[in-house]
Scaffold this motif. Sequence first.
Motif, mmCIF file in Angstrom:
data_model
loop_
_atom_site.group_PDB
_atom_site.id
_atom_site.type_symbol
_atom_site.label_atom_id
_atom_site.label_comp_id
_atom_site.label_asym_id
_atom_site.label_seq_id
_atom_site.Cartn_x
_atom_site.Cartn_y
_atom_site.Cartn_z
ATOM 1 N N PRO A 15 31.568 63.845 40.697
ATOM 2 C CA PRO A 15 33.268 64.294 40.045
ATOM 3 C C PRO A 15 33.596 64.789 39.022
ATOM 4 N N TYR A 16 34.630 65.954 38.701
ATOM 5 C CA TYR A 16 35.247 66.360 38.130
ATOM 6 C C TYR A 16 34.398 66.837 36.719
ATOM 7 N N VAL A 17 33.018 67.024 37.623
ATOM 8 C CA VAL A 17 31.898 67.145 35.642
ATOM 9 C C VAL A 17 31.827 68.512 35.719
ATOM 10 N N GLU A 18 31.841 69.195 37.400
ATOM 11 C CA GLU A 18 31.192 69.960 36.905
ATOM 12 C C GLU A 18 32.545 71.050 37.645
ATOM 13 N N GLY A 19 32.614 72.953 37.364
ATOM 14 C CA GLY A 19 33.943 73.127 37.792
ATOM 15 C C GLY A 19 34.550 73.665 36.006
ATOM 16 N N GLN A 20 35.712 74.357 36.968
ATOM 17 C CA GLN A 20 37.288 74.058 35.885
ATOM 18 C C GLN A 20 37.894 73.197 35.444
ATOM 19 N N ALA A 21 38.526 72.846 34.836
ATOM 20 C CA ALA A 21 39.013 71.794 33.809
ATOM 21 C C ALA A 21 40.571 71.117 34.819
ATOM 22 N N ILE A 22 40.708 69.919 34.964
ATOM 23 C CA ILE A 22 42.588 70.185 35.733
ATOM 24 C C ILE A 22 43.067 70.177 35.024
ATOM 25 N N VAL A 23 44.233 71.019 35.136
ATOM 26 C CA VAL A 23 45.585 71.327 33.970
ATOM 27 C C VAL A 23 46.449 71.096 34.856
ATOM 28 N N HIS A 49 47.293 63.046 24.391
ATOM 29 C CA HIS A 49 48.247 64.165 24.203
ATOM 30 C C HIS A 49 48.097 65.564 24.184
ATOM 31 N N MET A 50 48.264 66.195 24.835
ATOM 32 C CA MET A 50 47.520 68.087 25.446
ATOM 33 C C MET A 50 47.593 69.059 24.330
ATOM 34 N N HIS A 51 46.893 69.421 24.845
ATOM 35 C CA HIS A 51 46.420 71.101 24.359
ATOM 36 C C HIS A 51 46.119 71.784 24.471
ATOM 37 N N ASN A 52 46.578 73.289 24.246
ATOM 38 C CA ASN A 52 45.478 74.256 25.351
ATOM 39 C C ASN A 52 44.340 74.660 25.427
ATOM 40 N N TYR A 53 43.572 74.023 25.350
ATOM 41 C CA TYR A 53 41.875 73.894 25.185
ATOM 42 C C TYR A 53 41.433 72.536 26.343
ATOM 43 N N ALA A 54 40.641 73.313 27.398
ATOM 44 C CA ALA A 54 39.754 72.122 27.963
ATOM 45 C C ALA A 54 38.503 72.252 27.530
ATOM 46 N N PRO A 55 38.614 70.686 27.526
ATOM 47 C CA PRO A 55 37.247 69.987 27.241
ATOM 48 C C PRO A 55 36.367 71.222 27.680
ATOM 49 N N PHE A 56 35.101 70.949 26.120
ATOM 50 C CA PHE A 56 33.929 71.811 26.077
ATOM 51 C C PHE A 56 33.142 71.230 27.428
ATOM 52 N N ASP A 57 32.700 70.703 27.523
ATOM 53 C CA ASP A 57 32.173 69.864 28.887
ATOM 54 C C ASP A 57 32.589 68.666 29.488
ATOM 55 N N LEU A 58 32.785 69.065 30.994
ATOM 56 C CA LEU A 58 33.239 67.905 31.190
ATOM 57 C C LEU A 58 32.311 66.954 31.455
ATOM 58 N N LEU A 60 30.641 65.425 29.444
ATOM 59 C CA LEU A 60 31.053 63.708 27.765
ATOM 60 C C LEU A 60 32.596 63.705 28.241
ATOM 61 N N PHE A 61 32.987 63.759 28.735
ATOM 62 C CA PHE A 61 34.594 63.290 28.932
ATOM 63 C C PHE A 61 34.744 62.458 30.881
ATOM 64 N N ALA A 62 34.962 61.466 30.398
ATOM 65 C CA ALA A 62 36.126 60.843 31.515
ATOM 66 C C ALA A 62 37.371 60.966 31.771
ATOM 67 N N PHE A 63 37.962 61.986 33.154
ATOM 68 C CA PHE A 63 38.869 62.057 33.681
ATOM 69 C C PHE A 63 39.961 60.432 34.667
ATOM 70 N N LYS A 64 40.829 60.118 33.327
ATOM 71 C CA LYS A 64 41.131 59.246 34.551
ATOM 72 C C LYS A 64 43.006 59.929 34.326
ATOM 73 N N ASN A 65 43.996 59.390 34.885
ATOM 74 C CA ASN A 65 45.446 59.879 34.774
ATOM 75 C C ASN A 65 45.532 60.939 34.150
ATOM 76 N N GLY A 66 45.303 62.116 34.775
ATOM 77 C CA GLY A 66 45.079 63.102 34.570
ATOM 78 C C GLY A 66 43.939 63.755 33.406
ATOM 79 N N CYS A 67 43.866 62.446 32.263
ATOM 80 C CA CYS A 67 43.500 62.914 30.693
ATOM 81 C C CYS A 67 42.364 62.928 30.683
ATOM 82 N N TYR A 68 41.690 63.881 29.877
ATOM 83 C CA TYR A 68 40.306 63.327 29.350
ATOM 84 C C TYR A 68 40.041 62.818 28.495
#
Length: 250
Positions: A15-23, A49-58, A60-68
């Motif tokens: 889950p959470y690693v293919e497709g669009q990043a969650i805004v 913290h917030m950015h206006n860009y998505a993670p470059f490769d999901l 390499l990120f864990a998605f937890k509580n709405g944050c990467y």
Amino acid sequence: MAQPAPPVQENPIPPYVEGQAIVTSGGGYCYGGPHPAPGGGWEASQAPHMHNYAPFDLRLFAFKNGCYYFIGDPRDFGYNGQAYSYYGAHPILDAYGGGWCFMIGPHSHWWRPWSPYFTVVGPWYYWYGPYDPFFWAYWPYYSFYYRAYYPSYYAGGRFYSTWRSAPPITRVPSTGWRGSPPAATAATNGWHGTPVNGTSSALRSTGAAPAYRVPATGSGWRPAPVPYAAPRTTPFRAPGSGFRGFRGRH
Ligand SMILES: [Zn+2]
Ligand SMILES: [Zn+2]
């Protein structure tokens, strides 16, 4: 307590690693901590913290509580601070994103090992604790990713010269990796390194030692005084010592 059976589905996509990043509801992307900076180098912000860009490769990120949370090797992305050298897959502390790091072979993180299930093997911290069903379910996907994509897209700072993210994985090749522990996989696929039959001298003889060393002891954590053991091939077994290092599903 019944032990869960190994997964039977054919090499599922995590889950959470293919497709669009969650805004987020506010319209940006939440980063849970430090991460590679979009212009190159390392952004060391510890707090979410917030950015206006998505993670470059999901992947390499864990998605937890709405944050990467970046869970890759920071040294491949311009980080030059304190790092700890790991070998093979291991759980990730919840505070750093949770779940698993599926990297194969030597790599580093900026997190100090936090569990006595890490043992020192040569210059590396090696996870000799159990692997849970989440790990086994997605090990084929991630081992494919880390073998087929990561080295050519990201290793050694490559991303900052190519600016290309590794492509999506829509289907995991059936390569016989499923159900194999990391060490056995490495040994049977001709991949460099021989983490089984372990002694530290045997590991050092692979010639894969990193260019830096980590201290064998540190405040608040000591290497377990147990002999090196290969990863267990049995299904997940809950340890009885209050260990909470891994969280199955997000
Ligand atoms: Zn940031
Ligand atoms: Zn790792």
